[in-house]
Design a protein around this motif. Structure first.
Motif, PDB file in Angstrom:
ATOM      1  N   ILE A 140       0.851  -1.192   0.000  1.00 16.43           N
ATOM      2  CA  ILE A 140       0.000   0.000   0.000  1.00 16.43           C
ATOM      3  C   ILE A 140       0.885   1.241   0.000  1.00 16.43           C
ATOM      4  O   ILE A 140       1.793   1.366   0.820  1.00 16.43           O
ATOM      5  CB  ILE A 140      -0.930   0.011   1.228  1.00 16.43           C
ATOM      6  CG1 ILE A 140      -1.759  -1.286   1.277  1.00 16.43           C
ATOM      7  CG2 ILE A 140      -1.848   1.228   1.205  1.00 16.43           C
ATOM      8  CD1 ILE A 140      -2.551  -1.451   2.565  1.00 16.43           C
ATOM      9  N   ALA A 274      -1.242   3.369   6.078  1.00 17.30           N
ATOM     10  CA  ALA A 274      -1.538   2.496   4.945  1.00 17.30           C
ATOM     11  C   ALA A 274      -2.784   1.667   5.216  1.00 17.30           C
ATOM     12  O   ALA A 274      -3.691   1.572   4.366  1.00 17.30           O
ATOM     13  CB  ALA A 274      -0.345   1.593   4.656  1.00 17.30           C
ATOM     14  N   VAL A 278      -7.101   1.897   3.495  1.00 16.75           N
ATOM     15  CA  VAL A 278      -7.898   0.861   2.826  1.00 16.75           C
ATOM     16  C   VAL A 278      -8.845   0.160   3.799  1.00 16.75           C
ATOM     17  O   VAL A 278      -9.429  -0.875   3.475  1.00 16.75           O
ATOM     18  CB  VAL A 278      -6.972  -0.183   2.150  1.00 16.75           C
ATOM     19  CG1 VAL A 278      -6.169   0.454   1.037  1.00 16.75           C
ATOM     20  CG2 VAL A 278      -6.057  -0.866   3.169  1.00 16.75           C
ATOM     21  N   GLN A 280      -8.276  -1.643   6.332  1.00 15.24           N
ATOM     22  CA  GLN A 280      -7.851  -3.022   6.570  1.00 15.24           C
ATOM     23  C   GLN A 280      -7.791  -3.325   8.064  1.00 15.24           C
ATOM     24  O   GLN A 280      -7.089  -2.645   8.809  1.00 15.24           O
ATOM     25  CB  GLN A 280      -6.474  -3.258   5.952  1.00 15.24           C
ATOM     26  CG  GLN A 280      -5.836  -4.600   6.294  1.00 15.24           C
ATOM     27  CD  GLN A 280      -6.635  -5.777   5.754  1.00 15.24           C
ATOM     28  OE1 GLN A 280      -6.869  -5.881   4.566  1.00 15.24           O
ATOM     29  NE2 GLN A 280      -7.060  -6.660   6.645  1.00 15.24           N
TER      30      GLN A 280
END
Length: 299
Positions: A140, A274, A278, A280
């Protein structure tokens, strides 16, 4: 890594860590269920109005309710360990010590031995978390400008200020303080003496416990930190005059400043940003496809 080797590792971990695997060893008459306890696996583990619950039923319930989750946790840890080694991902000792210090301040009074056991467990969890974060964030893209901007705005949350864990006995005059001090020298409990003699109503029932305090706090007399500097951990001071009376101080634990530069924190902040970019979650599932994994619960 070959399937055979990975499965071998899993079997070893299961044997040593998963209680449910005891079901596979019923040919042995006794199994340990605690540090100093053992049970006969051939006999019921409980009886309710004559209805017996066997050791096998107990183990089956444990396996069905917790077995998959426990096995997945073991595999997740091994996956992260192997991939971290493969990608040369390490965690700074300084970062580990900062996180351990932070966790320590969240504890109440524990013995020196208990704290060491906690620290060993925390260390494993901290390394796992940061290595997992780094592995998930590998592909990422985050710009250096974003990382530096975030550091400049929030760098204080990554630093750790010197803190001391203290208890005190506060009395109104030196004569009483000397009497308490003599009892301490004779082996009396600091906590019990605080409950008996201390005039500090907020801490008296807690045995004089003041918790962890940063040296920058305004809630304690300034000379408490001067006195604490001259003490070894798990020791008490001689009586001394303070703003509110005469005190005897007990130093449980001292934690030093742990501060970081931008360069030291840059990779950790980059990984955080990062994963945030997203959405995550910090789970190892996406990493399983990088290794050849088979387990008893299938895909």
């Amino acid at each position: 890594m070959s399937k055979k080797l990975l499965l071998g590792i899993i079997v070893v971990l299961l044997i040593t860590n998963v209680t449910t695997m005891l079901l596979w060893k019923n040919d042995q008459p006794e199994e340990s269920v605690g540090e100093n306890e053992a049970i006969d696996t051939k006999k019921p583990v409980a009886s309710i109005n004559g209805t017996k619950i066997s050791f096998q039923d107990w183990m089956k319930s444990l396996r069905n309710n917790y077995g998959k989750k426990e096995l997945k946790t073991i595999i997740d840890r091994e996956v992260v360990k192997q991939l971290a080694e493969e990608n040369n991902i390490t965690v700074s000792d300084k970062v580990i010590e900062r996180d351990i210090a932070t966790l320590t301040t969240m504890q109440g009074l524990v013995s020196e031995e208990e704290l060491k056991e906690m620290e060993a467990s925390w260390r494993e969890d901290i390394v796992y978390r940061y290595q997992l974060e780094a592995l998930l964030a590998q592909d990422i893209q985050v710009s250096d400008a974003e990382v530096e901007s975030y550091f400049n705005k929030y760098d204080r949350q990554y630093q750790f200020s010197e803190s001391v864990q203290l208890s005190h006995i506060l009395v109104s005059d030196m004569d009483t303080a000397e009497k308490v001090y003599d009892e301490l020298l004779a082996g009396a409990s600091f906590s019990l003496l605080a409950k008996e003699y201390s005039i500090d109503e907020e801490t008296r029932e807690r045995g004089g416990y003041l918790g962890f305090n940063s040296v920058n706090t305004e809630f304690l007399p300034a000379n408490y930190f001067d006195i604490a500097e001259g003490l070894e951990e798990y020791s008490y001071s001689e009586p001394f005059v303070t703003d509110n009376g005469v005190a005897i101080l007990f130093l449980h634990k001292e934690l030093p400043d742990i501060t970081f530069t931008y360069d030291e924190l840059k990779p950790y902040i980059r990984n955080e940003l990062a994963l945030q970019s997203v959405n995550q979650n910090l789970v190892a599932d996406p990493l399983w496809e990088k290794l050849d994994i088979e387990w008893i619960f299938g895909e």
